[in-house]
Design a protein around this motif. Structure first.
Motif, mmCIF file in Angstrom:
data_model
loop_
_atom_site.group_PDB
_atom_site.id
_atom_site.type_symbol
_atom_site.label_atom_id
_atom_site.label_comp_id
_atom_site.label_asym_id
_atom_site.label_seq_id
_atom_site.Cartn_x
_atom_site.Cartn_y
_atom_site.Cartn_z
ATOM 1 N N LEU A 1 0.830 -1.204 0.000
ATOM 2 C CA LEU A 1 0.000 0.000 0.000
ATOM 3 C C LEU A 1 0.867 1.258 0.000
ATOM 4 O O LEU A 1 2.044 1.226 0.367
ATOM 5 N N MET A 2 0.247 2.360 -0.368
ATOM 6 C CA MET A 2 0.933 3.651 -0.339
ATOM 7 C C MET A 2 -0.081 4.711 0.118
ATOM 8 O O MET A 2 -1.047 5.000 -0.612
ATOM 9 N N PRO A 3 0.098 5.301 1.316
ATOM 10 C CA PRO A 3 1.146 4.966 2.281
ATOM 11 C C PRO A 3 0.938 3.560 2.849
ATOM 12 O O PRO A 3 -0.171 3.033 2.820
ATOM 13 N N ASP A 4 2.028 2.999 3.372
ATOM 14 C CA ASP A 4 1.956 1.605 3.789
ATOM 15 C C ASP A 4 1.587 1.421 5.256
ATOM 16 O O ASP A 4 1.473 0.297 5.730
ATOM 17 N N TYR A 5 1.352 2.506 5.996
ATOM 18 C CA TYR A 5 1.062 2.381 7.419
ATOM 19 C C TYR A 5 -0.382 1.923 7.668
ATOM 20 O O TYR A 5 -1.340 2.532 7.195
ATOM 21 N N VAL A 6 -0.499 0.842 8.429
ATOM 22 C CA VAL A 6 -1.797 0.367 8.902
ATOM 23 C C VAL A 6 -2.081 0.985 10.267
ATOM 24 O O VAL A 6 -3.228 1.350 10.577
ATOM 25 N N PHE A 7 -1.026 1.093 11.087
ATOM 26 C CA PHE A 7 -1.180 1.613 12.451
ATOM 27 C C PHE A 7 0.168 2.152 12.919
ATOM 28 O O PHE A 7 1.223 1.552 12.646
ATOM 29 N N TRP A 8 0.127 3.282 13.643
ATOM 30 C CA TRP A 8 1.344 3.900 14.171
ATOM 31 C C TRP A 8 1.101 4.257 15.633
ATOM 32 O O TRP A 8 0.152 4.962 15.969
ATOM 33 N N TYR A 9 1.981 3.737 16.506
ATOM 34 C CA TYR A 9 1.831 3.946 17.950
ATOM 35 C C TYR A 9 3.140 4.512 18.482
ATOM 36 O O TYR A 9 4.217 3.929 18.279
ATOM 37 N N GLN A 10 3.063 5.667 19.158
ATOM 38 C CA GLN A 10 4.277 6.322 19.646
ATOM 39 C C GLN A 10 3.995 7.030 20.967
ATOM 40 O O GLN A 10 3.001 7.740 21.101
#
Length: 429
Positions: free
Chosen positions: A79-88
């Motif tokens: 995918l583009m963008p390839d992020y499914v989930f971002w946790y920080q």
């Protein structure tokens, strides 16, 4: 440490054990020296998960306890963008997500993917950042299988499509990719449907299950299903708050549900195996088979004629169409002079273009005429007819003798009278 074996065993390795290991050995009178260097690489956990559309799926990512995780990320490289989930730093950031996963993913390391769709099929990778290094912890291959629906001719069928994450839509399209002509199964835009954009065969037969499409219910009802409606259906939704093309929500494979029937017959009977299709159905091939035989063909009709050379030898000159013209979609066949060896399961298949449909499944049970139900076979019947009068005479004679003896005892008849009465009885019988 016999023979200088200084090896060690590292138990329950984890992804954090990745790294370079050095073995130092010291002997009396000298500093320890490096005797061995080992580069250890721990591969990410790999897993295959299969789900049905609409289900909730957990994508596991096991991180060792007491680790200082700065960032956890799930990506889908295709995918583009390839992020499914971002946790920080203890919270998720939806700004990095691919649009299709908005409001559908929760978690930290392991995540929950809600209301999965066929378009969610793919490879997901979980990575964490620790001590300024990024390590891949798990790789998940997710497969979301399109559902298969079976229906009988004349039934109404619900084609399901639901996406409660964003019920506000601008465009709804239901299509059949296998149909060559341009058009839609159902087309909805800006609060109304457009029948003029439909394939002619679907005019007046498709409607929304819920006209208000509450909770993101985009399902439609297909009325009066027929064999020509078999195929693959795709549901696309375009949203009001995005300028992108409609995205696919669900895929459904719609098939014919075969009629099933049990038939019992006697050896020597002529048996009709029923099979029907709607009138004016275009048929290239009709085949009746018995899967347990080799060859399996009971009857084959192709290119406007039957092919007895393809039949199993046991059915030669014994099977014919009930209606040679197959009028009104009658594909039934007659099997003549059935025997016990004809007992089995028969299937009626038809071919349309590249598609094969199973229209009926018949379980035939053939038994010998008579048997225990009628007191024996044909010879047994004859023996019964001949033997029955003899049994009656014997029983009657015994009854008469018993009566005579009883009267003699009661009345004390003379011996001559008794002999006379017995002689008279023998003459009558």
């Amino acid at each position: 440490m016999k023979d200088g074996d200084c090896s060690v065993i590292l138990k329950s390795i984890a992804i954090n054990d990745n790294g370079t290991y050095e073995c130092y050995v010291g002997i009396p009178g000298s500093y320890p020296k490096v005797f061995s260097i080992v580069h250890l690489k721990v591969d990410p956990v790999q897993m295959n998960i299969t789900a049905a559309p609409g289900h909730t799926v957990t994508l596991p990512c096991q991180v060792p306890k007491h680790n200082n995780i700065k960032v956890a990320e799930w990506i889908r490289p295709d995918l583009m963008p390839d992020y499914v989930f971002w946790y920080q730093n203890g919270w998720s950031d939806p700004d990095f997500q691919h649009q299709s996963f908005k409001n559908r993913v929760d978690g930290d390391a392991s995540v929950i993917l809600k209301n999965v769709k066929t378009d969610d099929t793919g490879t997901y990778k979980c990575g964490v950042v620790q001590r300024e290094t990024n390590q891949w912890m798990s790789i998940i291959n997710l497969t979301v299988n399109p559902p298969e629906i079976q229906a009988k001719s004349g039934e109404d069928v619900i084609l399901h499509c639901r996406d409660p994450s964003n019920p506000n839509i601008l465009v709804l399209r239901w299509i059949r990719p296998d149909l060559k002509a341009k058009g839609y199964v159902y087309f909805f835009r800006e609060s109304r449907s457009y029948e003029q954009y439909q394939y002619p065969s679907f005019h007046g037969r498709v409607k929304l299950r819920d006209p208000q499409m509450k909770d993101g219910d985009f399902s439609v009802i297909l009325n009066h299903f027929s064999i020509n409606d078999t195929g693959t259906y795709e549901c696309y939704v375009g949203r009001n708050n995005t300028g992108s093309d409609p995205e696919i929500i669900n895929i459904i494979h719609l098939k014919v549900k075969a009629d099933q029937e049990d038939i019992t017959a006697k050896s020597g009977d002529h048996v009709t195996l029923p099979c029907h299709v709607p009138q004016n159905t275009q048929i290239l091939v009709v085949e009746w088979i018995r899967p347990d035989l080799e060859p399996e063909y009971v009857f084959l009709y192709k290119n406007g004629q039957s092919h007895p050379d393809r039949q199993h030898p046991s059915f030669k000159n014994r099977v014919e169409l009930k209606d040679s013209g197959m009028k009104d979609g009658n594909l039934s066949v007659i099997v003549k002079n059935v025997t016990i060896t004809d007992t089995g399961t028969y299937e009626c298949h038809i071919y349309q273009s590249q598609r094969n449909h199973t229209m009926s499944i018949i379980n035939l049970d053939v038994h010998q005429p008579g048997g225990d139900e009628r007191g024996g076979d044909r010879d047994g019947h004859v023996g019964l007819i001949v033997g029955l009068p003899v049994v009656v005479v014997v029983v009657f004679a015994g009854f008469m003798i018993y009566g005579i003896c009883r009267r003699l005892k009661q009345k004390q008849l003379p011996a001559e009278a008794a002999d006379y009465e017995l002689q008279d009885l023998n003459q009558r019988n």
